[in-house]
Design a protein around this motif. Structure first.
Motif, PDB file in Angstrom:
ATOM      1  N   THR A 263       0.858  -1.185   0.000  1.00 24.32           N
ATOM      2  CA  THR A 263       0.000   0.000   0.000  1.00 24.32           C
ATOM      3  C   THR A 263       0.891   1.230   0.000  1.00 24.32           C
ATOM      4  O   THR A 263       1.762   1.360   0.859  1.00 24.32           O
ATOM      5  CB  THR A 263      -0.912   0.003   1.236  1.00 24.32           C
ATOM      6  N   VAL A 264       0.682   2.095  -0.971  1.00 31.92           N
ATOM      7  CA  VAL A 264       1.497   3.303  -1.123  1.00 31.92           C
ATOM      8  C   VAL A 264       0.561   4.477  -1.357  1.00 31.92           C
ATOM      9  O   VAL A 264      -0.364   4.382  -2.162  1.00 31.92           O
ATOM     10  CB  VAL A 264       2.470   3.157  -2.317  1.00 31.92           C
ATOM     11  N   ALA A 265       0.804   5.587  -0.671  1.00 30.46           N
ATOM     12  CA  ALA A 265      -0.010   6.798  -0.858  1.00 30.46           C
ATOM     13  C   ALA A 265       0.389   7.505  -2.152  1.00 30.46           C
ATOM     14  O   ALA A 265       1.570   7.698  -2.424  1.00 30.46           O
ATOM     15  CB  ALA A 265       0.173   7.736   0.325  1.00 30.46           C
TER      16      ALA A 265
ATOM     17  N   ALA B 140       8.948 -10.225  -2.304  1.00 32.82           N
ATOM     18  CA  ALA B 140       7.960 -10.658  -1.315  1.00 32.82           C
ATOM     19  C   ALA B 140       7.178  -9.480  -0.738  1.00 32.82           C
ATOM     20  O   ALA B 140       6.296  -9.675   0.090  1.00 32.82           O
ATOM     21  CB  ALA B 140       8.658 -11.411  -0.194  1.00 32.82           C
ATOM     22  N   GLY B 141       7.517  -8.265  -1.133  1.00 38.24           N
ATOM     23  CA  GLY B 141       6.815  -7.083  -0.640  1.00 38.24           C
ATOM     24  C   GLY B 141       7.478  -6.402   0.535  1.00 38.24           C
ATOM     25  O   GLY B 141       6.933  -5.458   1.090  1.00 38.24           O
TER      26      GLY B 141
ATOM     27  N   ARG C 116      10.346   4.347  -3.260  1.00 40.29           N
ATOM     28  CA  ARG C 116      10.459   3.140  -2.444  1.00 40.29           C
ATOM     29  C   ARG C 116      10.923   1.964  -3.281  1.00 40.29           C
ATOM     30  O   ARG C 116      10.563   1.850  -4.453  1.00 40.29           O
ATOM     31  CB  ARG C 116       9.107   2.809  -1.807  1.00 40.29           C
ATOM     32  N   VAL C 117      11.677   1.070  -2.631  1.00 43.15           N
ATOM     33  CA  VAL C 117      12.151  -0.149  -3.277  1.00 43.15           C
ATOM     34  C   VAL C 117      11.683  -1.333  -2.436  1.00 43.15           C
ATOM     35  O   VAL C 117      11.915  -1.376  -1.230  1.00 43.15           O
ATOM     36  CB  VAL C 117      13.699  -0.152  -3.389  1.00 43.15           C
ATOM     37  N   TYR C 118      11.000  -2.286  -3.095  1.00 51.88           N
ATOM     38  CA  TYR C 118      10.495  -3.490  -2.429  1.00 51.88           C
ATOM     39  C   TYR C 118      11.128  -4.723  -3.054  1.00 51.88           C
ATOM     40  O   TYR C 118      11.427  -4.735  -4.254  1.00 51.88           O
ATOM     41  CB  TYR C 118       8.970  -3.594  -2.594  1.00 51.88           C
ATOM     42  N   ASP C 119      11.288  -5.776  -2.253  1.00 49.49           N
ATOM     43  CA  ASP C 119      11.761  -7.036  -2.818  1.00 49.49           C
ATOM     44  C   ASP C 119      10.559  -7.807  -3.369  1.00 49.49           C
ATOM     45  O   ASP C 119       9.421  -7.353  -3.279  1.00 49.49           O
ATOM     46  CB  ASP C 119      12.569  -7.854  -1.802  1.00 49.49           C
TER      47      ASP C 119
ATOM     48  N   THR D 231      13.123  -4.111 -11.594  1.00 56.34           N
ATOM     49  CA  THR D 231      14.509  -4.359 -11.978  1.00 56.34           C
ATOM     50  C   THR D 231      14.628  -5.807 -12.450  1.00 56.34           C
ATOM     51  O   THR D 231      13.770  -6.639 -12.127  1.00 56.34           O
ATOM     52  CB  THR D 231      15.462  -4.103 -10.798  1.00 56.34           C
ATOM     53  N   PRO D 232      15.691  -6.134 -13.181  1.00 51.34           N
ATOM     54  CA  PRO D 232      15.860  -7.511 -13.649  1.00 51.34           C
ATOM     55  C   PRO D 232      15.899  -8.546 -12.518  1.00 51.34           C
ATOM     56  O   PRO D 232      15.515  -9.694 -12.724  1.00 51.34           O
ATOM     57  CB  PRO D 232      17.194  -7.475 -14.401  1.00 51.34           C
ATOM     58  N   ASP D 233      16.340  -8.144 -11.319  1.00 50.59           N
ATOM     59  CA  ASP D 233      16.398  -9.091 -10.202  1.00 50.59           C
ATOM     60  C   ASP D 233      15.087  -9.173  -9.424  1.00 50.59           C
ATOM     61  O   ASP D 233      15.009  -9.826  -8.390  1.00 50.59           O
ATOM     62  CB  ASP D 233      17.561  -8.756  -9.269  1.00 50.59           C
ATOM     63  N   GLY D 234      14.028  -8.504  -9.901  1.00 54.18           N
ATOM     64  CA  GLY D 234      12.706  -8.632  -9.318  1.00 54.18           C
ATOM     65  C   GLY D 234      12.320  -7.583  -8.293  1.00 54.18           C
ATOM     66  O   GLY D 234      11.226  -7.641  -7.734  1.00 54.18           O
ATOM     67  N   ARG D 235      13.180  -6.597  -8.032  1.00 57.43           N
ATOM     68  CA  ARG D 235      12.797  -5.540  -7.104  1.00 57.43           C
ATOM     69  C   ARG D 235      11.767  -4.631  -7.760  1.00 57.43           C
ATOM     70  O   ARG D 235      11.805  -4.406  -8.962  1.00 57.43           O
ATOM     71  CB  ARG D 235      14.017  -4.721  -6.676  1.00 57.43           C
ATOM     72  N   MET D 236      10.834  -4.135  -6.955  1.00 60.08           N
ATOM     73  CA  MET D 236       9.802  -3.233  -7.450  1.00 60.08           C
ATOM     74  C   MET D 236      10.126  -1.822  -6.988  1.00 60.08           C
ATOM     75  O   MET D 236      10.343  -1.593  -5.793  1.00 60.08           O
ATOM     76  CB  MET D 236       8.430  -3.658  -6.925  1.00 60.08           C
TER      77      MET D 236
END
Length: 161
Positions: free
Chosen positions: A42-44, A72-73, A67-70, A52-57
């Motif tokens: 959840t992001v405002a 799994a969130g 923000r950077v998420y892996d 990214t190619p390694d799956g980070r969002m």
């Protein structure tokens, strides 16, 4: 002069007006087979998402938060542009994020944002002055920690022909 309703237009107007009076129904888009609809994070005021190619969002928010998420969130890192550097009023703010095609090698990401010039403000006076805010694309290095250095970037400029 008296106007007479055109046949066919009165029933259409009544149908449109009647549909506005009906209670709103909540309809969700159908999820294709093989997929699930799951809340990830959840992001405002999110404005853009990239992977990214390694799956980070990577998630940009209008107010200037990045923000950077892996996969799994889990939140890996977050930074926010200082309010003295970004204008987030109206349709301004941190509006876009893109991953460099060679990200696996150079770790570059690009952010599109509205920059507040030193000594200027975030007003929208017309005509624009030398102190008016500008839209900018800048290149940043995204380390494995997920924390950008917002002060170490390269402002991208269009090529001259």
């Amino acid at each position: 002069m008296r106007r007479t309703p055109t046949p066919g237009k009165v029933p259409l107007a009544i149908a449109v007006a009647g549909s506005l009076l009906l209670p709103a129904t909540s309809s969700r888009a159908a999820v294709p087979s093989g997929f699930t609809d799951t809340l990830f994070v959840t992001v405002a005021s999110p404005t853009d998402v990239a992977f990214t190619p390694d799956g980070r969002m990577l998630v940009a928010s209008q107010g200037g938060a990045f923000r950077v998420y892996d996969g799994a969130g889990a939140l890996l890192g977050t930074q926010t542009f200082p309010s003295s550097q970004i204008c987030s009023n109206s349709e301004r703010g941190l509006l876009g994020v893109a991953v460099d095609p060679s990200h696996a090698i150079n770790r570059h990401v690009y952010l599109f944002y509205t920059r507040q010039k030193p000594g200027g403000g975030c007003g929208s006076a017309t005509p624009a002055t030398a102190l008016s805010p500008v839209n900018r694309v800048s290149r940043f290095l995204l380390p494995s920690t997920g924390v950008l250095d917002l002060f170490d970037h390269v402002a991208c400029r269009p090529r001259r022909r």
